[in-house]
Design a protein around this motif. Structure first.
Motif, short mmCIF file in Angstrom:
data_model
loop_
_atom_site.label_atom_id
_atom_site.label_comp_id
_atom_site.label_asym_id
_atom_site.label_seq_id
_atom_site.Cartn_x
_atom_site.Cartn_y
_atom_site.Cartn_z
N THR A 83 24.93 -16.52 -7.15
CA THR A 83 24.06 -16.86 -8.28
C THR A 83 22.72 -17.34 -7.73
O THR A 83 22.63 -17.72 -6.57
CB THR A 83 24.70 -17.96 -9.13
OG1 THR A 83 25.16 -18.98 -8.24
CG2 THR A 83 25.87 -17.44 -9.92
N PRO A 84 21.68 -17.34 -8.58
CA PRO A 84 20.33 -17.67 -8.07
C PRO A 84 20.27 -19.09 -7.54
O PRO A 84 20.87 -19.99 -8.11
CB PRO A 84 19.44 -17.53 -9.31
CG PRO A 84 20.23 -16.78 -10.30
CD PRO A 84 21.66 -16.99 -10.00
N THR A 85 19.52 -19.29 -6.45
CA THR A 85 19.31 -20.64 -5.94
C THR A 85 17.82 -20.96 -5.90
O THR A 85 17.44 -22.10 -5.71
CB THR A 85 19.86 -20.79 -4.51
OG1 THR A 85 19.32 -19.73 -3.74
CG2 THR A 85 21.37 -20.72 -4.49
N ARG A 86 16.98 -19.94 -6.06
CA ARG A 86 15.53 -20.17 -5.98
C ARG A 86 14.87 -19.79 -7.30
O ARG A 86 15.48 -19.17 -8.15
CB ARG A 86 14.94 -19.28 -4.87
CG ARG A 86 15.40 -19.68 -3.52
CD ARG A 86 15.04 -18.59 -2.52
NE ARG A 86 15.06 -19.17 -1.19
CZ ARG A 86 14.01 -19.77 -0.65
NH1 ARG A 86 12.88 -19.84 -1.30
NH2 ARG A 86 14.10 -20.28 0.56
N ARG A 87 13.60 -20.18 -7.38
CA ARG A 87 12.91 -19.93 -8.65
C ARG A 87 12.46 -18.48 -8.77
O ARG A 87 12.32 -17.96 -9.86
CB ARG A 87 11.71 -20.86 -8.78
CG ARG A 87 12.10 -22.21 -9.35
CD ARG A 87 10.93 -23.14 -9.40
NE ARG A 87 9.82 -22.61 -10.18
CZ ARG A 87 8.56 -23.00 -10.00
NH1 ARG A 87 8.27 -23.88 -9.08
NH2 ARG A 87 7.60 -22.50 -10.76
N TYR A 88 12.20 -17.88 -7.64
CA TYR A 88 11.67 -16.51 -7.69
C TYR A 88 12.65 -15.55 -7.06
O TYR A 88 13.47 -15.93 -6.26
CB TYR A 88 10.34 -16.45 -6.94
CG TYR A 88 9.32 -17.39 -7.51
CD1 TYR A 88 8.68 -17.07 -8.72
CD2 TYR A 88 9.03 -18.60 -6.89
CE1 TYR A 88 7.77 -17.95 -9.26
CE2 TYR A 88 8.11 -19.47 -7.43
CZ TYR A 88 7.47 -19.14 -8.62
OH TYR A 88 6.57 -20.00 -9.16
N ARG A 89 12.55 -14.29 -7.45
CA ARG A 89 13.41 -13.31 -6.80
C ARG A 89 12.60 -12.50 -5.80
O ARG A 89 11.37 -12.39 -5.93
CB ARG A 89 14.07 -12.40 -7.83
CG ARG A 89 13.14 -11.54 -8.63
CD ARG A 89 13.90 -10.93 -9.80
NE ARG A 89 12.99 -10.29 -10.73
CZ ARG A 89 12.67 -9.01 -10.66
NH1 ARG A 89 13.19 -8.25 -9.72
NH2 ARG A 89 11.83 -8.48 -11.54
N ASP A 90 13.29 -11.98 -4.82
CA ASP A 90 12.60 -11.20 -3.80
C ASP A 90 13.53 -10.12 -3.26
O ASP A 90 14.52 -9.80 -3.90
CB ASP A 90 12.09 -12.12 -2.69
CG ASP A 90 13.21 -12.95 -2.08
OD1 ASP A 90 14.37 -12.53 -2.21
OD2 ASP A 90 12.92 -14.01 -1.51
N GLU A 91 13.19 -9.62 -2.09
CA GLU A 91 14.01 -8.54 -1.54
C GLU A 91 15.46 -8.98 -1.35
O GLU A 91 16.39 -8.19 -1.46
CB GLU A 91 13.45 -8.07 -0.19
CG GLU A 91 12.23 -7.19 -0.29
CD GLU A 91 10.96 -7.99 -0.43
OE1 GLU A 91 11.03 -9.21 -0.66
OE2 GLU A 91 9.86 -7.39 -0.32
N PHE A 92 15.67 -10.27 -1.06
CA PHE A 92 17.04 -10.74 -0.83
C PHE A 92 17.85 -10.75 -2.11
O PHE A 92 19.07 -10.76 -2.09
CB PHE A 92 17.01 -12.13 -0.18
CG PHE A 92 16.62 -12.06 1.27
CD1 PHE A 92 17.59 -11.82 2.23
CD2 PHE A 92 15.31 -12.18 1.67
CE1 PHE A 92 17.24 -11.73 3.56
CE2 PHE A 92 14.96 -12.08 3.00
CZ PHE A 92 15.93 -11.85 3.95
#
Lengths: 137, 523, 274
Positions: free
Chosen positions: B253-262
């Protein structure tokens, strides 16, 4: 008809003794039945049986131990092994320890009677096996 | 039938829940502003470029300012030269009585310079300063010019007049005063300009140094930012990988505010775990079938006892039918019926266990589960001539989990213990509270050959087996560990070679059923 | 009173020892002479029967179908003779299909390697080194054959009660050992072991009949009950079951015939492609 054979049947399945007793009585056997090997051993210590029929797989003392005990006590007694867990290794072990015969469950009463007749012959007091055959017809 | 259908429904529900949880995770992962590493990289490079550009612009401006100062210095220098020349002619006139027209010409030149560069000077000096300085220079020059002019006009006529000398002396003094002031002004101007030029040059030098230092710090910051971000991602995914390896298939599940290649990687891993789990279910089932295969031998032999009872009874009934009374007939027939039931029970135990059923979580009493498992293995134990005992402290809280799968774990441990033990040995099963609070422990203790120290570390590894080729898959303990891990528990082992082994399974007690149910869905 | 089954890595060695054992124990000796009666009974050429006993299936040799059929014939005749007891059996692959019969003593005789090599050099007319290689090859071939036909490796010592290597033990000593061993009480026949052998004999007879018609049958017997496993497509299942029941039911001593049909997944796959 010769003198009666003293037979002890030991099996923790009560039905085995219950049904085999009349079956063997027909061919002139005096049958005592046991479901507990300790009690059976006590009786064997008291009395010399002609034939001991014993199950192998039992709680506490198993059939092979009973066999050893009987052979040690009376070389004359013929021991017939019954088992639902028949395997070559057990069969050989039983024979090596001095069993007279070895029969796998399930068997027919006649199968056992044949063996008893064979044992009686070996004991020098042949029995009239046909007595049972008459009833079988 | 009804029950089976319900089971199937519940299983399907579980399956959908699972897919849903992955879908939820997917949405959460995607439902963030995208800030890709590539974008960040572009951003940082652009910033570096902007800084360099800014530095360059400032340097160009400084350069032009230096140029201007130089130009001003040139002008003031010219001015000073002209004025000095004029003063030299003036001196020669007083000393040797030479021509003064040349001095006038120089003054004229000086004025010309000031005139020509008026606008430029204005620009350089600023309006106010220009007014003050230039006007004073100009007034000085004008005065000077007037005085020279007077000298030239008076000279030929009044050379002999006695007043001439005194007038000449007067003019000379005044001339010197204005000339000095003129020079002083011009030199003052030059000095000021030099000072300002020096300041600009040192500013430009400092700017170079500071911009370099700033760039260095900025680049270090960027490197740190990227490095730590990459590292934290890699660390995060390492823990994910370890988590998945330990059998926990919770979606990322998401842990950061933004999404990226990871994020894309996380999505791919979520997809992968879903498939892994499906494969795992297959492995668990096939492993169960192996256990069933092992148990079949025991069952086949165990069946011989009731079968024998039936055979003997039926034969005797046939033989003595006529001579026996009705009660005896009924007794014998009842025996046959009972023994048939017994046979059925022997088989149905195994069939129940063998039936393929997908995981369903329920409240479980471990005591009953363990007794059932011991029953299931009892034929095998009889066949091997091994005794088993089950002891419990009693009154242990229930746990939540998949009964079938846990039964598979315990059965596997018991069958392993049977394999390790020789005839006449004893296997002990203990159900006790675990050392840790809120856990229960199941211990399977055998006094068999034990596990050699050098392999004890690898017995839970997949495909590790000590049994001969074709006898063990080496998956039993690995599968068991996976199942127990899913239930939030652990399997541990302690063993001494030759003295037997103790396998301990600890499982969490759950007081709130909903919680573990929910967790299970996520698993 | 018992059966002695002798297998060897060389037919010649095995035969020699078998004859001596039979003489010493007063038993009958059974060897490949039996193939003559097999050949007569089933109208199969003797050469091919020997080949079925020796070589794994190959492109040039027997098809596996034919080989299995011949082996079934050999097995049937051998088993019927073994019921007579007091027999030394050699050269008929009995060590691979008589399993779990407690009064059958299984002996593996390993030839003296030197003798094996000299035999091979003489027989094939080759150098010593070549002969050693040929022996190795033959051993691998036998392994392949025994696994292909009976799913067992005949080189595996655990399949025998006694393994005697003639490299140090003299043939006479080996014979004495075998005869002494068979004298142990554990090798005496009993009701159970005789029943085991009888079951095998009945299964052998049923197999020999069924294999003529269906190549892929597995037969087991228990008393008068015969259990047949086979493969069939779903639509052929009933027809095949009935045919097997009819064929097997006519055989002497057969009571109940149980047929277990498995889905023939391979043929199904082939046909679904059409």
């Amino acid at each position: 008809m010769s003198e009666r054979l003293d037979v002890l049947i030991l099996d923790d399945e009560p039905i085995v003794g219950k049904r085999l007793k009349p079956a063997l009585a027909k061919i002139g056997c005096e049958v005592e039945i046991f479901v507990n090997s300790n009690e059976a051993l006590d009786r064997i210590n008291e009395k010399e049986f002609d034939i001991v029929v014993t199950d192998i797989r039992m709680e506490n003392i198993d059939g092979l131990q009973v066999l050893e005990h009987v052979v040690k006590k009376s070389g004359r007694t013929k021991v017939i092994m019954l088992t639902g867990y028949a395997m070559m290794a057990v069969a050989r072990e039983a024979m090596e320890k001095g069993a007279f015969d070895f029969i796998a469950k399930p068997f027919k009463p006649d199968d056992l009677r044949k063996i008893i007749a064979k044992a009686a012959k070996a004991l020098g007091s042949p029995i009239d096996f046909n007595a049972s055959d008459a009833g079988n017809d | 039938m009804e029950n089976g259908k319900q089971k199937e429904l519940r299983t399907l529900e579980g399956h959908y829940d699972r897919i849903e949880s992955i879908e939820v995770a997917r949405k959460a992962l995607l439902d963030r502003k995208r800030m890709s590493m590539r974008f960040l990289m572009y951003l940082c490079f652009s910033l570096v470029f902007l800084i360099a550009l800014g530095t360059a612009v400032i340097l160009i401006i400084t350069n032009s300012r230096v140029e201007k100062k130089l130009r001003f210095l040139e002008i003031t220098n010219d001015l000073t030269v002209e004025i000095s020349q004029a003063r030299r002619f003036e001196k020669n006139f007083f000393l040797y009585g030479t021509n003064l027209n040349d001095a006038l010409e120089n003054i004229y030149h000086a004025k010309n310079i000031l005139d020509q560069n008026r606008s430029e000077l204005k620009k350089i000096l600023g309006k106010d300063e220009h007014e003050r300085i230039i006007s004073s220079i100009i007034s000085n020059i004008n005065h000077y010019e007037i005085l020279i002019d007077r000298l030239i006009k008076t000279e030929p006529s009044q050379m002999v007049s006695p007043k001439f000398h005194s007038t000449k002396k007067e003019i000379e003094a005044e001339l010197r005063k204005y000339g000095r002031e003129m020079i002083a002004f011009a030199q003052d101007l030059m000095k000021k300009e030099r000072e300002s030029l020096r300041r600009i040059l040192s500013l430009s030098r400092n700017l170079h140094i500071y911009s370099l230092i700033f760039l260095l710090i900025f680049l270090m910051f960027v490197a740190y930012l990227f490095g730590s971000r990459l590292l934290s991602h890699i660390n995060r995914f390492t823990t994910y990988a370890q988590r998945i390896a330990s059998g926990n298939f919770t979606p990322i599940t998401p842990t950061r505010r933004y999404r990226d290649e990871f994020t894309d990687l996380a999505l791919a891993i979520n997809q992968m775990t879903q498939e892994l789990e499906e494969h795992e279910a297959t492995i668990v089932q096939s492993h169960k079938m192996r256990a069933v295969g092992t148990l079949t031998a025991g069952v086949a032999h165990e069946l011989n006892n009731p079968l024998n009872n039936i055979t003997i009874t039926a034969h005797m009934l046939l033989e003595d039918y006529d001579t026996m009374n009705k009660d005896e007939h009924i007794d014998m027939i009842n025996d046959v019926i009972n023994e048939t039931d017994r046979s059925k029970k022997i088989i149905s135990n195994l069939l129940d266990f063998a039936r393929e059923s997908s995981s369903q979580v329920e409240s479980l009493g471990l005591e009953k589960l363990l007794r059932d498992t011991v029953d299931l293995a009892s034929n095998q134990l009889k066949l091997s001539g091994i005794k088993i005992s089950f002891q419990t402290t009693g009154n242990l809280p229930r746990i939540h989990g998949d009964g079938q799968q846990l039964q598979q774990v315990f059965l596997n441990l018991i069958l392993n213990a049977v394999d390790a033990s020789s005839k006449g040995k004893k296997i002990q099963i203990l159900l006790v509270p675990a050392d840790e609070p809120n856990y229960v422990a199941v211990k399977v203790i055998d006094t068999g050959k034990g596990i050699p120290e050098h392999i004890i570390g690898s017995i839970f590894d997949p495909f590790f087996t000590t049994k001969g080729k074709g006898k063990g898959t080496g998956l039993g303990l690995s599968v068991s560990q996976g199942i127990v891990g899913k239930h939030g528990g652990r399997i541990s082992v302690s063993s001494r070679e030759g003295a037997g082994a103790i396998f301990t399974v600890i499982l969490p007690i759950t007081t709130i059923p909903d919680k573990i149910m929910h967790q299970q869905v996520l698993l | 009173m018992s059966i002695i089954i002798i297998a060897s890595d060389s037919y010649k060695t095995g035969r020699e020892i078998s004859e001596k054992v039979a003489e010493a124990a007063g038993y009958a000796c059974m060897d490949r002479e039996l193939l003559k009666s097999v050949s007569e009974k089933y109208n199969a050429p003797e050469g091919k029967l020997i080949r079925a006993l020796e070589k794994p299936p190959s492109f040039m040799g027997l098809t596996s179908k034919l080989r299995n059929l011949y082996l079934a014939y050999i097995q049937e005749v051998t088993l019927s003779r073994l019921l007579e007891d007091n027999v030394v059996c050699h050269g008929l692959a009995a060590h691979l299909y008589i399993l779990g019969v407690s009064h059958a003593l299984k002996v593996r005789i390993l030839s003296d390697p030197e003798r094996l090599i000299s035999e091979m050099t003489a027989q094939e007319n080759v150098a010593r080194k070549k002969a050693i290689n040929l022996i190795k090859k033959r051993k691998a071939l036998r392994k392949r054959w025994s696994i292909a036909c009976f799913n067992m490796d005949e080189n595996e010592p655990s399949g025998y009660d006694l393994v005697i290597s003639l490299s140090q033990i003299e043939p006479d000593e080996a014979v004495k050992t075998v005869v002494d061993t068979v004298g142990y009480r554990k090798f005496k026949p009993m009701t159970y072991s005789i029943k085991c052998l009888k079951d095998k004999e009945l299964a052998g007879r049923v197999r020999a009949v069924l294999m003529k018609n269906f190549s892929d049958v597995k037969v087991q017997a228990n008393g008068s009950t015969v259990i047949v496993e086979t493969r069939a497509l779903k639509r052929d299942k009933q027809k095949k079951t009935e045919a097997i029941k009819k064929l097997a039911g006519e055989i002497k001593d057969v009571g109940i015939v149980e047929v277990h049909v498995f889905k023939d997944i391979f043929r199904q796959a082939v046909e679904s492609d059409r």
